[in-house]
Design an enzyme around this catalytic site. Structure first.
Site, PDB file in Angstrom:
ATOM      1  N   ARG A 143       0.851  -1.385   0.008  1.00 18.59           N
ATOM      2  CA  ARG A 143      -0.021   0.081  -0.079  1.00 18.59           C
ATOM      3  C   ARG A 143       0.890   1.072   0.232  1.00 18.59           C
ATOM      4  NH1 ARG A 143      -5.194   1.661   3.654  1.00 18.59           N
ATOM      5  NH2 ARG A 143      -5.987   0.365   2.167  1.00 18.59           N
TER       6      ARG A 143
ATOM      7  N   HIS B 208      -7.422   0.530  -6.208  1.00 14.97           N
ATOM      8  CA  HIS B 208      -7.829  -0.135  -4.977  1.00 14.97           C
ATOM      9  C   HIS B 208      -8.268  -1.632  -5.544  1.00 14.97           C
ATOM     10  CE1 HIS B 208      -7.833  -1.134  -0.981  1.00 14.97           C
ATOM     11  NE2 HIS B 208      -8.543  -0.523  -0.545  1.00 14.97           N
TER      12      HIS B 208
ATOM     13  N   GLN C 112     -10.328  -3.989  -2.965  1.00 15.15           N
ATOM     14  CA  GLN C 112     -11.409  -3.414  -2.495  1.00 15.15           C
ATOM     15  C   GLN C 112     -12.608  -3.604  -3.570  1.00 15.15           C
ATOM     16  OE1 GLN C 112     -11.886  -1.477   0.301  1.00 15.15           O
ATOM     17  NE2 GLN C 112     -13.910  -2.105   0.071  1.00 15.15           N
TER      18      GLN C 112
ATOM     19  N   ASP D  11     -17.380   7.170  -0.779  1.00 16.62           N
ATOM     20  CA  ASP D  11     -15.994   7.165  -0.446  1.00 16.62           C
ATOM     21  C   ASP D  11     -15.615   8.412   0.256  1.00 16.62           C
ATOM     22  OD1 ASP D  11     -13.333   6.395   0.549  1.00 16.62           O
ATOM     23  OD2 ASP D  11     -12.549   6.117  -1.492  1.00 16.62           O
TER      24      ASP D  11
ATOM     25  N   CYS E 102     -16.424   1.917   1.286  1.00 17.41           N
ATOM     26  CA  CYS E 102     -14.886   0.816   1.586  1.00 17.41           C
ATOM     27  C   CYS E 102     -14.480   1.074   2.908  1.00 17.41           C
ATOM     28  CB  CYS E 102     -13.897   1.519   0.400  1.00 17.41           C
ATOM     29  SG  CYS E 102     -13.393   3.129   0.554  1.00 17.41           S
TER      30      CYS E 102
ATOM     31  N   ARG F  22     -13.387  -8.483   2.345  1.00 16.27           N
ATOM     32  CA  ARG F  22     -12.077  -8.307   2.028  1.00 16.27           C
ATOM     33  C   ARG F  22     -11.265  -9.518   2.337  1.00 16.27           C
ATOM     34  NH1 ARG F  22      -9.908  -3.131   1.988  1.00 16.27           N
ATOM     35  NH2 ARG F  22      -8.095  -4.194   1.021  1.00 16.27           N
TER      36      ARG F  22
HETATM   37  N1   CP Z   1     -10.948  -0.005   2.806  1.00 15.68           N
HETATM   38  C1   CP Z   1      -9.858  -0.086   3.213  1.00 15.68           C
HETATM   39  O1   CP Z   1      -8.721  -0.347   2.265  1.00 15.68           O
HETATM   40  O2   CP Z   1      -9.648   0.199   4.601  1.00 15.68           O
HETATM   41  P1   CP Z   1      -8.121   0.480   5.196  1.00 15.68           P
HETATM   42  O3   CP Z   1      -7.651   1.795   4.864  1.00 15.68           O
HETATM   43  O4   CP Z   1      -8.547   0.264   6.824  1.00 15.68           O
HETATM   44  O5   CP Z   1      -7.277  -0.714   4.980  1.00 15.68           O
HETATM   45  N1  NVA Z   2      -9.915   6.629  -1.464  1.00 17.93           N
HETATM   46  C1  NVA Z   2      -9.583   6.239  -0.078  1.00 17.93           C
HETATM   47  C2  NVA Z   2      -9.737   4.854   0.204  1.00 17.93           C
HETATM   48  C3  NVA Z   2      -9.225   4.488   1.637  1.00 17.93           C
HETATM   49  C4  NVA Z   2      -9.457   2.901   1.977  1.00 17.93           C
HETATM   50  C5  NVA Z   2      -8.011   6.556   0.215  1.00 17.93           C
HETATM   51  O1  NVA Z   2      -7.399   6.371  -0.659  1.00 17.93           O
HETATM   52  O2  NVA Z   2      -7.591   7.198   0.950  1.00 17.93           O
END
Ligand code: CP
Ligand code: NVA
Length: 316
Positions: free
Chosen positions: A104, A131, A134, A235, A275, A303
């Site tokens: 990530r 993502h 997700q 989101d 999400c 997930r």
């Molecule tokens: N939705 C998601 O990816 O959550 P986190 O940021 O908690 O991993």
């Molecule tokens: N769009 C959000 C998703 C978090 C899971 C971000 O990138 O912060």
């Protein structure tokens, strides 16, 4: 042909997605029955996090453990990456120790480079562009709640009868959802304020895919296009890395809040997705996120099941 990495939804063919979903259904039912299944005994997954996480970290770490393997949490802050070691050298080194890398981070190109220089499967656990894990869990959740056919293939075929509406920021989550919806012949409408639309190349790509699958990918600025939705997805208005813009975004995005008034325009049995983490009172109100229409925690649970299937698909 199996793809070696999951960096973008574009790495998966329709057959790959069907295979991942079939395995997900099997894994979920095994887990509910308390049946242990450990096809990844002896396998290790490095998990690099350069952004915060709750769901992604826990679901990958628990998931690899349940499959018989080991997950190693690596904070980007504590790695030599932070002191300038290159992605290439990191990839080559980690590939000598582990069987897969989940990452990530901010830059999508960094993830592509990890795959380019490494020799083990790379899984995108969120970049600024996509993502994919997700989106795969999200559409699996839609199938569970909205598709009644007896077989997985027929359930997937039912997806085209739904109106899926994403409301908010045209971000990483929106991108992966659009690409996946296009592959699965779905009708997706993405409603954003002007200037916050999804990336043009991703929109073009999703629309190109739609021509072959019969999907429709519509970009709109009009919140009224939420009308008759079967699925509403939202989101956060300011993603990780966009915190400096948060204040300014609040007033721009306000008309796009998912609240009771927005829900009244959708179908009565419309499901609400997010999400998570949710910024309650911003992109979604408490009454909606806690309503009977909300499936956000089923989504979060999925997930785990979907990512276990992804790890088996890539690492077994
Ligand atoms: N939705 C998601 O990816 O959550 P986190 O940021 O908690 O991993
Ligand atoms: N769009 C959000 C998703 C978090 C899971 C971000 O990138 O912060």
């Amino acid at each position: 042909m199996k793809s070696k990495h999951l960096i973008s939804i574009l790495d998966l063919s329709l057959e790959d997605i069907v295979e991942i979903y079939a395995v997900t259904m099997d894994l979920k039912s095994k887990q509910k029955q308390g049946v242990q299944y450990t096809p990844l005994v002896g396998k290790t997954l490095a998990m690099i996090f350069s952004k915060p996480s709750t769901r992604t970290r826990v679901s990958f770490e628990v998931g690899i453990y349940q499959l018989g393997g080991l997950g190693l949490f690596l904070s980007g802050q504590d790695m030599q990456l932070r002191r300038g070691e290159t992605i290439g050298d990191t990839a080559k080194t980690l590939s000598r120790y582990v069987n897969g890398i989940m990452i990530r981070t901010f830059s999508h190109k960094d993830v592509e480079d990890l795959a380019k220089y490494g020799s083990v499967p790379v899984i995108n656990g969120l970049t600024d562009l996509e993502h994919p894990c997700q989106a795969l869990a999200d559409i699996f959740t839609v199938i569970e709640h909205k598709c009644r056919a007896n077989t997985l293939k027929n359930k997937i075929a039912e997806l085209k009868n739904l109106k899926f509406v994403y409301v908010g920021d045209g971000n990483n989550v929106a991108h992966s959802l659009m690409l996946l919806a296009a592959k699965l012949s779905m009708n997706i409408t993405v409603i954003t304020p002007s200037g916050y639309e999804p990336d043009k190349p991703i929109v073009r790509h999703a629309q190109d895919i739609s021509k072959g699958t019969g999907a429709s990918v519509t970009i709109s600025g009009n919140i009224e296009d939420i009308k008759d939705a079967d699925v509403i997805y939202t989101d956060v208005w300011a993603s990780m890395g966009k915190d400096a813009e948060k204040e300014q975004r609040m007033s721009i995005f306000k008309p796009y809040q998912i609240n009771a008034a927005a829900m009244s325009k959708a179908k009565p049995d419309c499901i609400v997705m997010h999400c998570l983490p949710a910024h309650r009172g911003e992109e979604i109100t408490n009454e909606v996120v806690d309503s009977k229409n909300s499936v956000v925690f089923d989504e979060a649970e999925n997930r785990l099941h979907v990512q276990k299937a992804i790890m088996i698909f890539l690492m077994k």
